[in-house]
Every structure is written in C-alpha cells, then in structure tokens.
Design an enzyme around this catalytic site. Structure first.
Site, PDB file in Angstrom:
ATOM      1  CD  GLN A  89      44.878 -59.020  35.029  1.00 61.86           C
ATOM      2  OE1 GLN A  89      43.609 -59.790  34.568  1.00 61.86           O
ATOM      3  NE2 GLN A  89      43.549 -57.705  34.870  1.00 61.86           N
ATOM      4  CB  VAL A  91      54.487 -57.948  33.571  1.00 62.88           C
ATOM      5  CG1 VAL A  91      53.753 -59.295  33.712  1.00 62.88           C
ATOM      6  CG2 VAL A  91      54.202 -58.187  32.211  1.00 62.88           C
ATOM      7  CG  HIS A 107      48.934 -62.737  35.215  1.00 70.80           C
ATOM      8  ND1 HIS A 107      48.124 -61.405  34.690  1.00 70.80           N
ATOM      9  CD2 HIS A 107      48.607 -63.391  36.240  1.00 70.80           C
ATOM     10  CE1 HIS A 107      47.063 -62.201  35.192  1.00 70.80           C
ATOM     11  NE2 HIS A 107      46.969 -63.246  35.506  1.00 70.80           N
ATOM     12  CB  THR A 174      41.008 -55.449  33.758  1.00 69.52           C
ATOM     13  OG1 THR A 174      41.405 -56.715  33.332  1.00 69.52           O
ATOM     14  CG2 THR A 174      40.732 -55.086  34.927  1.00 69.52           C
ATOM     15  CG  ASN A 199      37.749 -50.111  31.260  1.00 70.59           C
ATOM     16  OD1 ASN A 199      38.151 -49.889  30.570  1.00 70.59           O
ATOM     17  ND2 ASN A 199      37.520 -51.269  31.354  1.00 70.59           N
ATOM     18  CG  LEU A 200      38.831 -45.956  27.419  1.00 75.18           C
ATOM     19  CD1 LEU A 200      39.361 -44.828  27.628  1.00 75.18           C
ATOM     20  CD2 LEU A 200      40.303 -46.018  25.645  1.00 75.18           C
TER      21      LEU A 200
END
Ligand code: BV8
Length: 224
Positions: A89, A91, A107, A174, A199-200
């Site tokens: 996702q 960029v 994206h 995410t 993930n964190l």
C-alpha cells in the site's frame, strides 16, 4: 516448487526508515488530515497544495533508507523456491532499493508522474507542479501517479491471481483500515490460506498467527 507467499505491507514497514504512518498520533500535514489531501477533490480544489504534499513525501522518501525489514523481504523474494508476492500500500520505493525485484504498488508510487488529461506516465521529478506540461500531450494537468481515496487501486486482477496462487498470507505494518487492501486477509481465510500478522501492535483483525514488535526486528526474525 513451494506455494506462493502473499505479503501485504503498509506504512508500518517504512516507519523505522523515518517515513510517517498515516495514523500516527499526529497524522496531519499542514493541519490537513491526509484523507483530505489524498483525494481527487482536493486536487481539483487546490492542486498546488496536493503537489506540495507529494513533493514533501517524495523528498522524504528519497532521503530515507531501507530498513532491515525491507532487506529481509527482498532476500526472501530472492531465495524462496516459490513466488513471493510483495503487494504494498506504500508509495515509497524502499523495497526496490532493498533489492526486491518485483513489487506490486496497489496505491501507486511517488517515483511516477501521470497526466490527468491523457493518462501518460513518466518518472516524476522531485518537485512537481500542476503547471508542468505533460511530455505526451502538452496539457498542464500533471499529477502524482498515486491512487487517492475514491479512486480504484492498481493491479487488482494480479493481486487476486497472486492470492489464489498462495498458501500463506502475511500482513506487515498495516492497520487494516483502508479497503480493498483491508479485505485481503479475509479473502485469504475464505481461500483456506494461513494468515499471519507482523505489526508493532496487533491490529485486532483475525489472523491465525500474530507477532508483535517493530518490523525491523520481527520481519527478519520471521523470514529466517
Ligand atoms: C476504492 C495512497 C473502489 C495515498 C492511499 C467506508 C467503509 C469502507 C470503505 C470505504 C468507506 N468509505 C470509503 C471507502 C473506500 C476507501 C476506504 O477504505 N476508506 C477508509 C478510510 C474507510 N478506499 C478507497 O477509496 C480505495 N478505493 O475503494 O475504490 C474500488 C475498490 C476495488 C475495486 C473497484 C473499486 C482507495 C484507497 C487508496 C487511498 N490511498 N495511499 C498516499 O499514500 O498519499 S491509502 C493509505 O492509507 C495507504 O496507502 C494505506 O492504504 C492507508 C494507511 O494504512 P496503513 O498503511 O495501514 O497505515 P496506518 O498509518 O493506518 O497504520 C500503520 C500501521 O503500522 C499500524 O498498524 C501500526 O501499528 C503499524 N506500525 C507502526 N510502526 C510500526 C508498525 N508496524 C511494525 N513496525 C513498526 N515500526
């Protein structure tokens, strides 16, 4: 040949490279909510404000360095004896700069520019202005080649095919807020694919396995 590994990444993958996530505590830019800047309406209303936002992001991304998580994913894609689908996702181009050979930017990408009039794409200069004429049609309708809220993400067919070719789905960094990306985990589960979250902090979405911690630590640990 092993089954594919589908890896969906979000802003958390690049957070330790110094690139802000969308839902960090501030999550604002020049007092604008990102959701209010990353839209076609914002571009129509104030194109130079939107160009300024992406010029800032492009400059920041160019100064950032890939972290150990980007490098671990590039290594996995090079060494795994099946296909590793790096669907992002994000960029930024940190996965490519870490050596990843194929990255699916659903994206769009800061490094690309697009003409809003004819759709022509070309490598984006660091600073873009809406008055820049399109190299193909000459119209002053230059925009970042980014998928904004309300626009259709890129490569959706390739993403569907990749999911159907995979037997492992991994979501990295995410929050699972933005669709259709946020729905890929559920699609994986419906296909009987094992799902893992790195993930964190756990996003709270349903996964078969969750590992919590900073990506630069838990992604290399998971890859080995
Ligand atoms: C579409 C480019 C139709 C721009 C982006 C109501 C309900 C449901 C959906 C909608 C709705 N209203 C509107 C919609 C649709 C909308 C949407 O989902 N809105 C949301 C806000 C509800 N979606 C769209 O408009 C999409 N288009 O739907 O078209 C369609 C669809 C399919 C087929 C045909 C037609 C287009 C969305 C794309 C928008 N563009 N990016 C830019 O970058 O400037 S979205 C942008 O935000 C990102 O790309 C990403 O997708 C999203 C941010 O999410 P994350 O990457 O997850 O980042 P976030 O900050 O949220 O979370 C960070 C995570 O990292 C956290 O979990 C945190 O714990 C973790 N983390 C932090 N540090 C670390 C870490 N993890 C590990 N290590 C760390 N160190």
């Amino acid at each position: 040949m092993s089954g594919g590994i589908f890896i969906l990444s979000g802003a958390g993958l690049s957070a330790e490279s110094g690139l802000k996530t969308f839902r960090a505590e501030d999550g604002l830019w020049e007092d604008h909510r990102v959701e209010d800047v990353a839209t076609p309406e914002a571009f129509a209303r104030d194109p130079e404000l939107v160009q300024r936002f992406y010029n800032m992001r492009r400059t920041q991304a160019a100064k950032a360095e890939p972290n150990a998580a980007h490098q671990a994913l590039a290594r996995l894609q090079a060494e795994y004896d099946g296909t590793v689908y790096l669907v992002t996702q994000n960029v930024d181009d940190l996965l490519e700069r870490a050596g990843a050979q194929k990255v699916i930017h659903m994206h769009g990408a800061l490094k690309d520019a697009m003409c809003a009039a004819c759709g022509h794409r070309w490598p984006a200069p660091m600073e873009m202005h809406v008055t820049d004429p399109c190299p193909a049609c000459g119209t002053a309708a230059t925009r970042p080649d980014i998928v904004w809220f309300g626009e259709i993400p890129y490569h959706m067919d390739a993403i569907q095919t990749a999911l159907e070719d995979s037997d492992l789905f991994v979501a990295i960094g995410t929050s699972g807020v933005v669709y259709p990306a946020a729905g890929f985990g559920q699609m994986a589960q419906q296909l009987g694919i094992r799902t893992v979250e790195l993930n964190l902090e756990a996003s709270g979405a349903r996964f078969d396995e969750v590992h919590e911690g900073p990506a630069s630590r838990i992604v290399p640990a998971w890859v080995t």
